[in-house]
Scaffold this motif. Sequence first.
Motif, short mmCIF file in Angstrom:
data_model
loop_
_atom_site.label_atom_id
_atom_site.label_comp_id
_atom_site.label_asym_id
_atom_site.label_seq_id
_atom_site.Cartn_x
_atom_site.Cartn_y
_atom_site.Cartn_z
N PRO B 69 7.95 -5.13 2.64
CA PRO B 69 6.78 -4.44 3.04
C PRO B 69 6.32 -3.59 1.96
O PRO B 69 6.94 -3.13 1.15
CB PRO B 69 7.14 -3.68 4.23
CG PRO B 69 8.32 -4.36 4.70
CD PRO B 69 8.90 -5.16 3.59
N ALA B 227 0.94 -1.66 2.79
CA ALA B 227 1.50 -1.53 4.13
C ALA B 227 0.40 -1.60 5.18
O ALA B 227 0.52 -2.25 6.22
CB ALA B 227 2.23 -0.20 4.24
N ARG B 228 -0.68 -0.96 4.86
CA ARG B 228 -1.79 -0.94 5.79
C ARG B 228 -2.36 -2.33 6.00
O ARG B 228 -2.71 -2.74 7.09
CB ARG B 228 -2.83 0.00 5.22
CG ARG B 228 -4.11 -0.02 5.86
CD ARG B 228 -4.20 1.01 6.95
NE ARG B 228 -5.58 1.02 7.35
CZ ARG B 228 -6.39 2.01 7.15
NH1 ARG B 228 -5.92 3.12 6.63
NH2 ARG B 228 -7.63 1.93 7.48
N ALA B 231 -0.19 -4.27 8.24
CA ALA B 231 -0.43 -3.91 9.63
C ALA B 231 -1.70 -4.58 10.14
O ALA B 231 -1.76 -5.10 11.25
CB ALA B 231 -0.55 -2.39 9.75
N ASP B 232 -2.72 -4.60 9.29
CA ASP B 232 -3.97 -5.26 9.68
C ASP B 232 -3.74 -6.74 9.94
O ASP B 232 -4.34 -7.32 10.85
CB ASP B 232 -5.02 -5.12 8.56
CG ASP B 232 -5.68 -3.76 8.57
OD1 ASP B 232 -6.43 -3.45 7.62
OD2 ASP B 232 -5.45 -3.00 9.53
#
Lengths: 199, 457
Positions: B69, B227-228, B231-232
């Motif tokens: 990640p 990381a974002r 998540a998306d």
Amino acid sequence: MSKVPFIHVGNQVVSELGPIVQFVKAKGHSLSDGLDEVQKAEMKAYMELVNNMLLTAELYLQWCDETTVGEITHARYGSPYPWPLNHILAYQKQWEVKRKMKAIGWGNKTLDQVLEDVDQCCQALSQRLGTQPYFFNKQPTELDALVFGHLYTILTTQLTNDELSEKVKNYSNLLAFCRRIEQHYFEDRGKGSSSIRSS
Amino acid sequence: MRLGGPPRGPCSGPSPAGPWRSPGRVQGCEKPQSRPGSTRPASPGPAAPSGVRGSPQPGRPASARRARPRTLPPFGTRLWSRRRPPSPEALGSTPRRPASPRSSLRPPPLVARGAGRAGGAARGRTEARGEVLPGQRAGKMAAPMELFCWSGGWGLPSVDLDSLTVLTYARFTGAPLKVHKVTNPWQSPSGTLPALRTSHGEVISVPHKIITHLRKEKYNADYDLSARQGADTLAFMSLLEEKLLPVLIHTFWVDTKNYVEVTRKWYAEAMPFPLNFFLPGRMQRQFMERLQLLCGEHRPENEEELEKELYQEARECLTLLSQRLGSQKFFFGDAPASLDAFVFGYLALLLQARLPSGKLQAHLRGLQNLCAYCTHVLSLYFPWDGAEGPPPRQTPAGPETEEEPYRRRNQVLSVLAGLAAMVGYALLSGIVSIQRTTPARAPGTRSLSMAEEDEEE
């Protein structure tokens, strides 16, 4: 009959989150007006993520994990009905849920795998939240409401094993998020058992 | 000018310089498409690979790279960290020239991903100099991974959503898969398609698990996501599954007109006898059941309402995807990620199949950027499959090229068997007799006629 949660407005009854949000929007109140298109897309996507993963995991835990089923769910689900209806309905519901799990590919998952998925989902939510107070910065939106609902329920419901709530507790910003909303919006109600859980 | 190949470090793990998984990415054995890495006009930075290569690697800690990640250093650092010592590159750049026609297929994007780049560069270099690096990776594998999937049609490399997704992901990452395009699910090791047979003989048939396995084998298209963005990815995949999947199933398998004229027709023509009689029907029943269970909770009054609601949500979903994509080449910038593989799978099927009642298709066609996105991916990663458009529909034998040698052989064998049976019967029953005129000619003949006489007696 209609499902919980529902709101009763005048002579209309609107149930479940999606329709309720639409209904309120039609009345002119919407939390997501301030978002631009891309953010709206992201919000919808995250709401689906929560529905997809958290909701399914909760269902799994309630109905496919033998210990929980035996000790809590059966009794709880069948409690409004007389014998033998309580057993029959509970088994029927369990069979239905298991079929659904199979259809979406969760039929062969073990509890550990489910917990891992929950962990992934929480990680995604945690990443998205970051250090902001709400998911889309300063103002809460429907996503915040949904996430709060699920997380609060997970954190406060006593189950036979606490692994699910432990997974959520690993993410401090999610915990802080829940506490913040609880204090801000529910402080005068106290910690009731009013969970918005759709079974 | 190519960005040059990612460094082919030894397979032993993260090279000090970081770039990661190049050991994983190295694949010597892929199809031409895989990653010639070539045209990277879009890549920032190095116009001259050698110049770029010369730069020292930043001290990217190996541990940071390892963490799958996604906390990645800023783009620039990533780019530099990919650079390997100049010498291989400098040498490598020249031999890669011949690869340019192939490389022109490479999408500019891969700057960040380098998956293909790695593969392509490795390949180019290997071909050019017989370098051992890709071979190291190959040597590590017990056997190449094999993917069994539905064969292509309607201008697509595969007609099945899951197979298409997995294929696309494999193309994005340049994983060395031996692809078997079959039309008979019973030929796959697990009985369903798609199925991946790993190099250790294990069989995986759930698409998500296949992709996870490929990631574990270091063919990871999401390595460079923050990381974002990771998540998306999860969020959008859930969106696709909840909103688009039911409608896709409905469009292809439940809607009567579409089913009869398009889906069933293709499957019935493509499958071998006698499966084509009952398998499409069975698949339809399975899909319908799945659809029922997927939208079980929303059970409105009648079919039509359900349909309307489903399609409404699907249209919304497509619009959301379009808004999220904007004018970018891929969802997360210039290089494809696993989300792109999933989205492409859905969109391509919806766009390419010639559906008689395509309500969603009409809406999708209205979203220009999604259409452009589809054609872009198709032309870059599946150029020859795209050209196959009409033929597979009219020539059912097309998809069965894999089975061709067996069919031929079977035909020949059956003809021979028939002939032998006829001749044998004729001889044995005396319809035909062989005169023993030339004893010296063939002892076989004599013995044959002797046998014949014996039989007659």
